[in-house]
Design an enzyme around this catalytic site. Structure first.
Site, PDB file in Angstrom:
ATOM      1  N   ARG A   1      80.208  83.795  28.722  1.00 37.53           N
ATOM      2  CA  ARG A   1      80.542  83.157  27.447  1.00 37.53           C
ATOM      3  C   ARG A   1      81.966  82.579  27.463  1.00 37.53           C
ATOM      4  NH1 ARG A   1      79.506  87.425  23.101  1.00 37.53           N
ATOM      5  NH2 ARG A   1      80.040  88.842  24.799  1.00 37.53           N
TER       6      ARG A   1
ATOM      7  N   LYS B   1      82.717  80.073  24.710  1.00 37.70           N
ATOM      8  CA  LYS B   1      82.938  80.741  23.421  1.00 37.70           C
ATOM      9  C   LYS B   1      84.401  81.200  23.311  1.00 37.70           C
ATOM     10  CE  LYS B   1      81.712  85.096  21.144  1.00 37.70           C
ATOM     11  NZ  LYS B   1      81.127  84.655  19.866  1.00 37.70           N
TER      12      LYS B   1
ATOM     13  N   TRP C   1      62.412  88.181  16.469  1.00 42.20           N
ATOM     14  CA  TRP C   1      63.807  88.210  16.913  1.00 42.20           C
ATOM     15  C   TRP C   1      63.988  88.926  18.251  1.00 42.20           C
ATOM     16  CZ3 TRP C   1      66.452  89.078  11.464  1.00 42.20           C
ATOM     17  CH2 TRP C   1      66.495  87.835  10.807  1.00 42.20           C
TER      18      TRP C   1
ATOM     19  N   CYS D   1      64.413  86.245   3.781  1.00 46.03           N
ATOM     20  CA  CYS D   1      65.636  85.451   3.644  1.00 46.03           C
ATOM     21  C   CYS D   1      65.296  84.023   3.231  1.00 46.03           C
ATOM     22  CB  CYS D   1      66.401  85.462   4.945  1.00 46.03           C
ATOM     23  SG  CYS D   1      67.113  87.075   5.256  1.00 46.03           S
TER      24      CYS D   1
ATOM     25  N   HIS E   1      76.227  84.874   0.777  1.00 44.59           N
ATOM     26  CA  HIS E   1      76.787  84.202   1.951  1.00 44.59           C
ATOM     27  C   HIS E   1      78.173  83.648   1.679  1.00 44.59           C
ATOM     28  CE1 HIS E   1      72.447  84.321   2.232  1.00 44.59           C
ATOM     29  NE2 HIS E   1      72.659  84.559   3.508  1.00 44.59           N
TER      30      HIS E   1
HETATM   31  N1  GLN Z   1      67.968  95.269   4.829  1.00 41.08           N
HETATM   32  C1  GLN Z   1      68.675  94.279   5.535  1.00 41.08           C
HETATM   33  C2  GLN Z   1      70.120  94.229   5.056  1.00 41.08           C
HETATM   34  O1  GLN Z   1      70.369  94.447   3.934  1.00 41.08           O
HETATM   35  C3  GLN Z   1      68.060  92.909   5.350  1.00 41.08           C
HETATM   36  C4  GLN Z   1      68.832  91.840   6.061  1.00 41.08           C
HETATM   37  C5  GLN Z   1      68.169  90.488   6.113  1.00 41.08           C
HETATM   38  O2  GLN Z   1      67.288  90.195   5.378  1.00 41.08           O
HETATM   39  N2  GLN Z   1      68.614  89.622   6.973  1.00 41.08           N
HETATM   40  O3  GLN Z   1      71.026  93.945   5.809  1.00 41.08           O
HETATM   41 ZN    ZN Z   2      67.902  88.440   3.705  1.00 37.26          ZN
END
Ligand code: GLN
Ligand code: ZN
Length: 758
Positions: free
Chosen positions: A16, A19, A564, A646, A697
Site C-alpha cells: 500500500r 496509500k 463482504w 444501509c 455520516h
Molecule cells: N450494527 C452495525 C453497527 O451499528 C450495523 C452497521 C452497518 O449497517 N453498516 O455498526
Molecule cells: Zn447501516
C-alpha cells in the site's frame, strides 16, 4: 509468443505504498513530488511483474492516483465549475476529496464490486477540452523502460452511463459532445507509435441497456475505430455477458472484443457471431474478482469449447476483468496456514497462471520450461487438495443442510407482532440505535493489544466490560428505550463473525482498493461453514445483566457476510449463504435461550449483492430472502427480529424486504428525505419501520426542532404504532461528543412528539 492479456493491474502497491504516499501528502507532510516518485516506482514494478510473467498485453493508464473515472473526467475536461479556478494535482484531489470551499464529487460503487468511483458531473453547457497528458506520459514512461503497452481508457458509453447531469436530463444527450473528445484523444495516441492497442472499457454493456443507449454503440465505434489505421481498438467488457452489444460490435471496425467467461458464461452464446466476423476475441478466463488458484484443467476445457467455435488464431486469453479487485501478492502472507495459502492466487500469481494458460493453450506442451511444468503440476495438486481436504469438506455441515426443513419462523407477522407488543411492552415511536457506539482510539488499541497478546484476556475483558457499562449507563441516562451493548469487541461487522466461524480465512496483506487511498481486507470463505461455539451470547448477556430494559442482540446477516467476503468458487453462493444462515440460526436460538428478547440481524450489504442483469434478480432475491429467513427461523414468536439496511435505492425492492419477514427494519433514509417512506405507504408495507431520523455520516449535531420536524414528516406517511425512532446507521465512526448530544436531542424530540400526539 503466446497471447496473454491482462485487462488491468492494481495500483495501490503491494504494501500500500501509494496509500502511504497520498496520505502523507494530504496531511501536508510531504510534497507532491514524493507521490509522483512513489507512483513511478509502482508503475515500473507493476509493468515488470507483468513482463516477467510473460504477459503479452500490458496496460498503461490503468494506474491512477485516485480513480480512473476521475482521470477520464479530467482527460475529457469535464471539470465541475466549483473546481474551475484550480489546476493540476490541487484540482484533481479537490474533485476527489473536496476542499474548504467546495464539496467533493460524489462517489459510488463500481458495478457489483466493492470499488468506488468518482461520479463525473456533466451539463449541457459544458465545453469539453481534451487533456491527454496523463495517457501520453504513462505510455512514454513505459516505453522508455522498454515496455510496449496497450492503453486503457474508459469508453464513452460507460463514462456517460455512470455520470450524472447536474442540469437534469439524460447524460447520453451529451454523446455528441463527448465523442469528438475521444476522437481527438485517439488521434493523439495514434501519433505516439506505429501501432498501438487501445483497450476501451465498456462494462456498461453488460447491463440491461435501453435500446436508445444500445443504438449509440455502432455510431460510437464506427467513428472511434476509424480514427487511425494504426490503432487496434479493443472494446472490453466484464462482470457479466454482453451478448446484445456483441451482436452490434461485430459489425463495427473494432479490432477485438473482450468478454468475461468467468462471470459471464453466457458470452459463449456469442461465439458463432464473433467467429463469423473478423474480430479477435479476448477471452477472460482468469478470475479477476477472486483469490483462488485457477483450475487450469477446467479452464483449458473451457478454452477448447471457445476454440471449437472461434479459431485459435483469433483468440487471446485474458483476465476476466482488471486485477484491481484482487490483492497483490501472496509473498507477504507469512502467517497463513500453508495448506490454505496453497489454494490461493493474488494478482501477481494470477499473471503467472494467465501466462501459463496461454502457453498450454496456444503452444505444444513440450515447449514448457521446467518452471512452467512445475507450476502446472503444483496447480493440479492444489486443486486436487481443495477437492478433497477435510478442512473444506465437512460432512456434518452438509448433512445439516440436507436436513433443513423450515425456512419460516413460528407464526404469522400479524399475530406475532401482537404477542411481541404485549410481551415486550414498548411504546409507539420506541427509541433505539443501530448497534455500535463510537470506536475510540483507546478501544482499538485494546483490541489490537489483545490480538497481539500484549494484554491478558482478563485485562481485555475488563476493558470491554467497562465500555459496555458506560454505553448502557449512557443509554439509560438519556432515556433510550431499547438498548444495545455498543459492539466494542468488534473490529468489523463481518470479520468479527468470520473469525469465529469454521471455514473462514484471514489474510495478513490481502488489501484491495475500495476508493482513493482506502483499502479493505475482506476475509475469505474457503470451506464448509459451521459455528464451533456461541459468538455473541456472552457479551450480550453481560450487557443485559446491566439493565432492566431490553438489550437488543446484534448479528450480521448471512447475505452481508457473504457479500463482504471472498467466497469459495467451488460451491454456488446460495449454498454458502445457506451454511452461514444455519450457523447464525443457532446463534439466534442461543441468544433467545439466554433471555435476549430482541435480535437485530444486519443486512447492510443486501442491496449490494443484486445481480447486474435483471434476468438473475429473481433467483438472487429468492435465496437471499430464504437465507435471511433461515437465519431467524429459530426465533420464537415472542422474540422480536429486527434487521438493518444501509443507504440504497429501496424503491424497487420493497416487496423483497417485506418478504424477509423481519418484525422491524431500520433503514437509512435521513439522506434521501421522505421519498423512500412514501413507497412504504404506497405499497402498504405492514411491518414496523425505523427510518433513520438523522445522518450519522456527518459530524453535525441535529437539533431537537429539526428531529421533531423529521418525526412529524414520518407520521404523515406511517402511523406512530408502526414507527421506531433511531439514527440512520451505527455510530462507530462518530465521536462521543457528537453522539451524546445527538441522542439526547433525539430522545427529547420523541418526548415532544408523543406529548403532542397525546
Ligand atoms: N450494527 C452495525 C453497527 O451499528 C450495523 C452497521 C452497518 O449497517 N453498516 O455498526
Ligand atoms: Zn447501516
Amino acid at each position: 509468443m503466446s497471447k496473454s492479456y491482462a485487462v488491468g493491474f492494481p495500483r495501490i502497491g503491494e504494501q500500500r505504498e501509494l496509500k502511504v504516499a497520498l496520505e502523507s501528502y494530504w496531511a501536508q507532510n510531504t510534497a507532491f513530488e514524493e507521490v509522483q516518485k512513489v507512483a513511478s516506482v509502482l508503475k515500473k514494478r507493476h509493468w515488470e511483474y507483468q513482463k516477467n510473467a510473460g504477459i503479452s498485453h500490458i496496460s498503461t493508464n490503468d494506474f491512477s492516483l485516485y480513480d480512473s473515472m476521475l482521470d477520464m473526467a479530467v482527460i475529457v475536461g469535464a471539470i465541475p465549475a466549483r473546481f474551475a479556478s484550480l489546476s493540476g494535482e490541487t484540482r484533481y484531489f479537490a474533485m476527489a476529496r473536496g476542499n474548504k470551499e467546495a464539496v467533493a464529487m460524489e462517489m459510488t460503487k463500481w458495478f457489483n464490486t466493492n470499488y468506488h468511483y468518482i461520479v463525473p458531473e456533466l451539463s449541457l453547457q459544458d465545453v469539453y477540452v481534451l487533456d491527454a497528458t496523463k495517457v501520453i506520459n504513462e505510455y512514454k514512461e513505459a516505453k522508455a523502460l522498454g515496455i510496449q503497452t496497450k492503453i486503457n481508457l474508459i469508453g464513452p458509453l460507460t463514462f456517460l452511463g455512470l455520470s450524472k447531469r447536474i442540469d437534469g436530463g439524460d447524460t447520453y444527450e451529451l454523446f455528441g459532445k463527448i465523442l469528438p473528445v475521444y476522437e481527438a484523444l485517439l488521434k493523439e495516441i495514434a501519433s505516439l507509435d506505429e501501432e498501438i492497442v487501445v483497450q476501451i472499457d465498456e462494462p456498461i454493456l453488460v447491463k440491461d441497456l435501453e435500446p436508445k443507449v444500445l443504438s449509440l454503440l455502432k455510431p460510437c465505434y464506427d467513428v472511434l475505430a476509424k480514427v487511425s489505421d494504426t490503432l487496434k481498438i479493443v472494446v472490453q467488457t466484464y462482470f457479466e455477458h454482453s451478448n446484445e452489444a456483441t451482436k452490434i460490435l461485430v459489425h463495427t471496425p473494432v479490432w477485438a472484443i473482450g468478454l468475461d467467461f468467468v462471470h459471464g458464461v453466457k458470452n459463449l452464446e456469442s461465439l458463432e457471431l464473433v467467429a463469423k466476423s473478423d474480430k479477435k476475441l479476448i477471452a477472460g478466463i482468469v478470475d479477476g474478482r477472486n483469490i483462488w488458484k485457477n483450475d487450469m484443467e477446467k479452464t483449458l476445457e473451457l478454452l477448447e469449447t471457445v476454440a471449437h467455435a472461434v479459431p485459435k488464431e483469433k483468440l487471446i486469453v485474458s483476465t476476466s476483468c482488471s486485477l484491481l479487485h484482487t490483492p497483490f501478492s501472496l509473498k507477504y502472507e507469512e502467517n497463513m496456514d500453508a495448506e490454505i495459502k496453497n489454494w490461493l492466487s493474488y494478482a501477481v500469481e494470477k499473471l503467472e497462471e494467465l501466462s501459463l494458460l496461454g502457453k498450454l493453450f496456444f503452444e505444444e506442451k513440450e515447449t514448457l520450461n521446467q518452471k512452467e511444468v512445475a507450476l502446472f503440476t503444483a496447480n493440479k495438486a492444489a486443486n486436487e487438495s481443495r477437492k478433497n481436504s477435510t478442512r473444506i469438506h465437512d460432512s456434518l455441515v452438509q448433512e445439516r443442510v440436507k436436513q433443513i426443513s423450515k425456512y419460516q419462523r413460528e407464526g404469522d407477522y400479524k399475530e406475532r407482532i401482537e404477542i411481541q407488543k404485549a410481551h415486550l411492552a414498548y411504546d409507539d415511536l420506541a427509541t433505539t440505535t443501530i448497534g455500535s457506539f463510537p470506536q475510540t482510539p483507546e478501544l482499538r488499541k485494546i483490541r489490537a493489544d489483545y490480538k497481539k497478546a500484549a494484554i491478558s484476556q482478563e485485562a481485555y475483558e475488563r476493558e470491554i466490560k467497562a465500555y459496555i457499562d458506560e454505553c448502557v449507563a449512557f443509554q439509560e441516562e438519556v432515556g433510550l428505550e431499547i438498548l444495545v451493548h455498543g459492539e466494542p469487541e468488534r473490529n468489523d461487522m463481518v470479520e468479527y463473525f468470520g473469525e469465529q466461524l469454521k471455514g473462514y480465512g484471514f489474510s495478513q496483506n490481502g488489501w484491495v482498493q475500495s476508493y482513493g487511498s482506502r483499502c479493505v481486507k475482506p476475509p475469505f470463505i474457503y470451506g464448509d461453514i459451521s459455528r464451533p461455539e456461541a459468538m455473541t451470547v456472552e457479551w450480550t448477556c453481560y450487557a443485559q445483566s446491566k439493565t432492566k430494559k431490553i438489550m437488543k442482540g446484534m448479528l450480521t446477516g448471512p447475505v452481508t457476510i457473504l457479500n463482504w467476503s471472498f467466497v469459495r468458487d467451488d460451491k454456488p453462493r446460495d449454498e454458502v449463504a445457506e451454511q452461514i444462515a444455519i450457523a447464525l440460526s443457532d446463534e439466534v436460538d442461543d441468544l433467545q435461550k439466554a433471555g435476549i428478547k430482541m435480535i437485530q440481524v444486519d443486512e447492510a450489504a443486501f442491496k449490494e449483492g443484486y445481480p447486474l442483469r435483471k434476468e438473475n434478480i429473481a433467483l438472487y432475491e429468492k435465496w437471499a430472502v430464504d437465507n435471511f429467513k433461515l437465519c431467524v427461523s429459530t426465533a420464537h414468536q415472542e422474540t422480536q427480529i429486527h434487521t438493518h439496511m444501509c443507504y440504497s435505492q429501496f424503491n424497487d425492492i420493497i416487496h423483497t424486504i417485506e418478504a424477509m419477514d423481519a418484525d422491524v427494519i431500520s433503514i437509512e433514509t435521513a439522506r434521501s428525505g421522505n421519498t423512500l417512506l412514501k413507497i412504504f405507504k404506497e405499497t402498504g408495507y405492514k411491518q414496523e419501520v425505523g427510518p433513520g431520523i438523522y445522518d450519522i455520516h456527518s459530524p453535525r449535531i441535529p437539533s431537537v426542532e429539526e428531529m421533531v420536524k423529521q418525526i412529524e414528516l414520518l407520521l404523515e406517511v406511517l402511523p406512530a404504532k408502526q414507527l421506531w425512532i433511531n439514527p440512520d446507521c451505527g455510530l462507530k465512526t462518530r465521536k462521543w461528543e457528537e453522539v451524546k448530544p445527538s441522542l439526547i436531542n433525539m430522545v427529547t424530540a420523541v418526548k415532544e412528539v408523543r406529548k403532542r400526539l397525546a
